[in-house]
Design a protein around this motif. Structure first.
Motif, PDB file in Angstrom:
ATOM      1  N   ASN A  19       8.650  93.588  73.818  1.00  0.00           N
ATOM      2  CA  ASN A  19       7.310  93.715  73.259  1.00  0.00           C
ATOM      3  C   ASN A  19       7.378  93.187  71.829  1.00  0.00           C
ATOM      4  OD1 ASN A  19       6.242  95.098  75.531  1.00  0.00           O
ATOM      5  ND2 ASN A  19       7.061  97.027  74.759  1.00  0.00           N
ATOM      6  N   VAL A  20       6.362  92.458  71.410  1.00  0.00           N
ATOM      7  CA  VAL A  20       6.417  91.833  70.088  1.00  0.00           C
ATOM      8  C   VAL A  20       5.208  92.219  69.249  1.00  0.00           C
ATOM      9  CG1 VAL A  20       7.916  89.880  70.649  1.00  0.00           C
ATOM     10  CG2 VAL A  20       5.465  89.721  71.135  1.00  0.00           C
ATOM     11  N   VAL A  21       5.494  92.631  68.027  1.00  0.00           N
ATOM     12  CA  VAL A  21       4.471  92.895  67.025  1.00  0.00           C
ATOM     13  C   VAL A  21       4.697  91.883  65.912  1.00  0.00           C
ATOM     14  CG1 VAL A  21       3.507  94.578  65.420  1.00  0.00           C
ATOM     15  CG2 VAL A  21       4.532  95.350  67.588  1.00  0.00           C
ATOM     16  N   PHE A  22       3.643  91.201  65.486  1.00  0.00           N
ATOM     17  CA  PHE A  22       3.799  90.278  64.367  1.00  0.00           C
ATOM     18  C   PHE A  22       2.640  90.467  63.411  1.00  0.00           C
ATOM     19  CE2 PHE A  22       1.567  88.052  67.705  1.00  0.00           C
ATOM     20  CZ  PHE A  22       0.687  87.155  67.110  1.00  0.00           C
ATOM     21  N   ALA A  81      10.693  98.379  78.037  1.00  0.00           N
ATOM     22  CA  ALA A  81      10.919  97.252  77.130  1.00  0.00           C
ATOM     23  C   ALA A  81      11.121  97.735  75.701  1.00  0.00           C
ATOM     24  CB  ALA A  81       9.737  96.294  77.184  1.00  0.00           C
ATOM     25  N   GLN A  82      11.994  97.053  75.004  1.00  0.00           N
ATOM     26  CA  GLN A  82      12.176  97.327  73.592  1.00  0.00           C
ATOM     27  C   GLN A  82      11.106  96.583  72.791  1.00  0.00           C
ATOM     28  OE1 GLN A  82      16.542  97.735  72.308  1.00  0.00           O
ATOM     29  NE2 GLN A  82      16.624  96.201  73.930  1.00  0.00           N
ATOM     30  N   THR A  83      10.921  97.018  71.555  1.00  0.00           N
ATOM     31  CA  THR A  83       9.866  96.456  70.714  1.00  0.00           C
ATOM     32  C   THR A  83      10.457  95.924  69.410  1.00  0.00           C
ATOM     33  OG1 THR A  83       8.229  97.989  71.625  1.00  0.00           O
ATOM     34  CG2 THR A  83       7.693  96.939  69.521  1.00  0.00           C
ATOM     35  N   ALA A  84      10.010  94.728  69.027  1.00  0.00           N
ATOM     36  CA  ALA A  84      10.445  94.102  67.779  1.00  0.00           C
ATOM     37  C   ALA A  84       9.239  93.809  66.908  1.00  0.00           C
ATOM     38  CB  ALA A  84      11.202  92.814  68.061  1.00  0.00           C
ATOM     39  N   LEU A  85       9.397  94.013  65.621  1.00  0.00           N
ATOM     40  CA  LEU A  85       8.396  93.634  64.629  1.00  0.00           C
ATOM     41  C   LEU A  85       8.888  92.401  63.895  1.00  0.00           C
ATOM     42  CD1 LEU A  85       5.987  93.989  62.649  1.00  0.00           C
ATOM     43  CD2 LEU A  85       7.385  95.671  61.411  1.00  0.00           C
ATOM     44  N   VAL A  86       8.087  91.336  63.923  1.00  0.00           N
ATOM     45  CA  VAL A  86       8.428  90.081  63.251  1.00  0.00           C
ATOM     46  C   VAL A  86       7.388  89.826  62.173  1.00  0.00           C
ATOM     47  CG1 VAL A  86       8.876  87.612  63.527  1.00  0.00           C
ATOM     48  CG2 VAL A  86       9.403  89.198  65.406  1.00  0.00           C
ATOM     49  N   THR A  87       7.784  89.944  60.913  1.00  0.00           N
ATOM     50  CA  THR A  87       6.812  89.681  59.859  1.00  0.00           C
ATOM     51  C   THR A  87       6.591  88.172  59.737  1.00  0.00           C
ATOM     52  OG1 THR A  87       8.467  89.582  58.078  1.00  0.00           O
ATOM     53  CG2 THR A  87       7.551  91.742  58.619  1.00  0.00           C
TER      54      THR A  87
END
Length: 257
Positions: free
Chosen positions: A28-31, A2-8
């Motif tokens: 994958n999600v990082v917030f 899975a790819q990972t995205a950072l959402v501020t």
């Protein structure tokens, strides 16, 4: 993998809509945000169970000088890579003051969070992405920034917000030009009137304006509308269009006679 995205600012409002849309597509999600991590523990767990992806909340103030390194380091520690940055964090002035009365304190606060923070975060993440591209040309990377129709529509009761979004518009152009040689697309999305915490205090005003024809599509925008647009861009559906601005505004900015 899975790819990972950072959402501020992905804890609520438009940011939450983006996080959910990406998780639904297998990211994958990082917030991050300024809220205590305990508040989002249940949401992180729900995302992981509902969508079968990894989720991580990081307590960080995007305006702080330490935020870019913290966000990247924590993301790499958990997921090993970062493929997409979604700059979404933003605040309105604490007080909607006429530009003849607005304060320096309000100006500095809004600019710090809405423009300076995303600028230096994008710089930091872009350098990481360039390094990954040099190691593996097939590494997928992209940057999407959530601007606003306020980049071009003047609101004299929140001038600092309009200026911050006008600055974001140029920031996106600059990074689109600089990152093109590395095959890293950069996009700007400009939401219009969207249900969120930011618009909750002016709901009656915009209910009336929408009923009077402010937008061609006679409804409020929803966070999911923006989330779907981000997902489209990160899928690569507009692969030959770096630097473009996409309005998510129900046709509000179309001039009419």
């Amino acid at each position: 993998m899975a790819q990972t995205a950072l959402v501020t600012g992905g804890g609520r409002g438009i940011g939450a809509g983006i996080v959910d849309a990406l998780a639904a597509e297998g990211w994958n999600v990082v917030f991050c945000g300024r809220t205590d991590p305990e508040k989002y523990a249940e949401r992180v767990s729900r995302i992981e169970k509902e969508f079968g992806v990894g989720a991580l909340y990081i307590h960080a103030d995007i305006a702080d000088e330490s935020a870019p390194a913290l966000l990247l380091d924590r993301t790499l520690e958990r997921f090993g890579a970062l493929n997409a940055l979604v700059n979404n964090s933003g605040v309105a002035p604490l007080v909607r003051a006429d530009i003849l009365d607005a304060t320096r304190e309000s100006f500095d606060r809004v600019m710090g969070i809405n423009l300076r923070g995303p600028y230096f975060l994008t710089q930091h993440i872009a350098n990481y992405m360039i390094g990954q591209k040099r190691l593996a040309p097939g590494f997928r990377a992209a940057v999407v920034t959530i601007g606003s129709i306020s980049a071009t529509v003047a609101s004299v009761s929140r001038g600092e917000y309009c200026l911050s979004k006008a600055g974001i518009a140029m920031m996106c152009k600059l990074f689109a030009v600089r990152l093109a040689e590395f095959g890293i697309p950069v996009y700007e999305l400009r939401p219009g009137i969207v249900h969120s915490d930011m618009t909750s205090t002016v709901r009656e005003k915009y209910d009336r304006l929408i009923a009077e024809g402010l937008t061609l599509q006679p409804r409020w925008g929803e966070p999911a509308d923006v989330g779907r647009a981000v997902a489209m861009l990160l899928r690569g559906d507009l692969a030959y269009s770096t630097g473009q601005v996409i309005n998510i505004d129900g046709g509000m900015e179309i001039g009419r006679l």
